[in-house]
Motif scaffolding. Sequence first.
Motif, PDB file in Angstrom:
ATOM      1  N   GLU A   1      -3.887  -1.043  -0.513  1.00  0.00           N
ATOM      2  CA  GLU A   1      -3.766   0.412  -0.503  1.00  0.00           C
ATOM      3  C   GLU A   1      -2.442   0.804   0.135  1.00  0.00           C
ATOM      4  OE1 GLU A   1      -7.228   2.408   1.246  1.00  0.00           O
ATOM      5  OE2 GLU A   1      -8.395   0.597   0.833  1.00  0.00           O
ATOM      6  N   THR A   2      -1.952   1.992  -0.208  1.00  0.00           N
ATOM      7  CA  THR A   2      -0.771   2.544   0.453  1.00  0.00           C
ATOM      8  C   THR A   2      -1.170   3.847   1.147  1.00  0.00           C
ATOM      9  OG1 THR A   2      -0.078   3.776  -1.508  1.00  0.00           O
ATOM     10  CG2 THR A   2       0.824   1.561  -1.225  1.00  0.00           C
ATOM     11  N   TYR A   3      -0.494   4.131   2.251  1.00  0.00           N
ATOM     12  CA  TYR A   3      -0.736   5.337   3.037  1.00  0.00           C
ATOM     13  C   TYR A   3       0.603   5.946   3.419  1.00  0.00           C
ATOM     14  CZ  TYR A   3      -5.542   3.710   3.871  1.00  0.00           C
ATOM     15  OH  TYR A   3      -6.835   3.295   3.723  1.00  0.00           O
TER      16      TYR A   3
ATOM     17  N   VAL B   1       0.025  -0.835   3.086  1.00  0.00           N
ATOM     18  CA  VAL B   1       1.451  -0.503   3.156  1.00  0.00           C
ATOM     19  C   VAL B   1       1.591   0.928   3.630  1.00  0.00           C
ATOM     20  CG1 VAL B   1       3.584  -0.246   1.848  1.00  0.00           C
ATOM     21  CG2 VAL B   1       2.004  -2.109   1.293  1.00  0.00           C
TER      22      VAL B   1
ATOM     23  N   VAL C   1      -1.164  -5.718  -2.796  1.00  0.00           N
ATOM     24  CA  VAL C   1      -1.274  -4.496  -2.001  1.00  0.00           C
ATOM     25  C   VAL C   1      -2.660  -3.901  -2.237  1.00  0.00           C
ATOM     26  CG1 VAL C   1      -0.352  -2.173  -1.621  1.00  0.00           C
ATOM     27  CG2 VAL C   1       1.206  -4.078  -2.118  1.00  0.00           C
TER      28      VAL C   1
ATOM     29  N   VAL D   1       4.060   4.043   3.879  1.00  0.00           N
ATOM     30  CA  VAL D   1       5.241   4.523   3.164  1.00  0.00           C
ATOM     31  C   VAL D   1       5.846   5.674   3.960  1.00  0.00           C
ATOM     32  CG1 VAL D   1       6.102   5.501   1.002  1.00  0.00           C
ATOM     33  CG2 VAL D   1       4.176   3.893   0.977  1.00  0.00           C
TER      34      VAL D   1
END
Length: 126
Positions: free
Chosen positions: A99-101, A123, A97, A125
């Motif tokens: 980055e997550t947003y 990803v 992963v 969320v």
Amino acid sequence: MVVARGAHWLIPRDTNLAAEVRAQIPNGADAAIDAAARGIPTLNAVRNRGQLVSIAPGTAPTPLRGTTVHNLWIAGDPHQLAHLSTLAEEGTITARVAETYPLEKAELAHERLTAGGLRGRLVLVP
């Protein structure tokens, strides 16, 4: 990670793919799977009359030098997805992963994806 899983050598993303492959295999690889949507750079690593499989829609290059190019689109399979989920839970496979947003920042995630250079997936969320 791929070397630990049995690969003989690894070509870093920021190098000339065809030159690196041909340094190891002078005439080029017999075949390649282009999972990174690189197109022509991947095809250039394949020998004359070799084969290339592209798994990203719209990224299969025009066949050159007598090569055969296949465009294989992946479809979701609930049984396989359940199996992959089990493997991930066991730690047998891991997801990279980048980055997550939060879902409300999907536009930023899309801009980041378009900018390129990611090592891993984005990803969202909910």
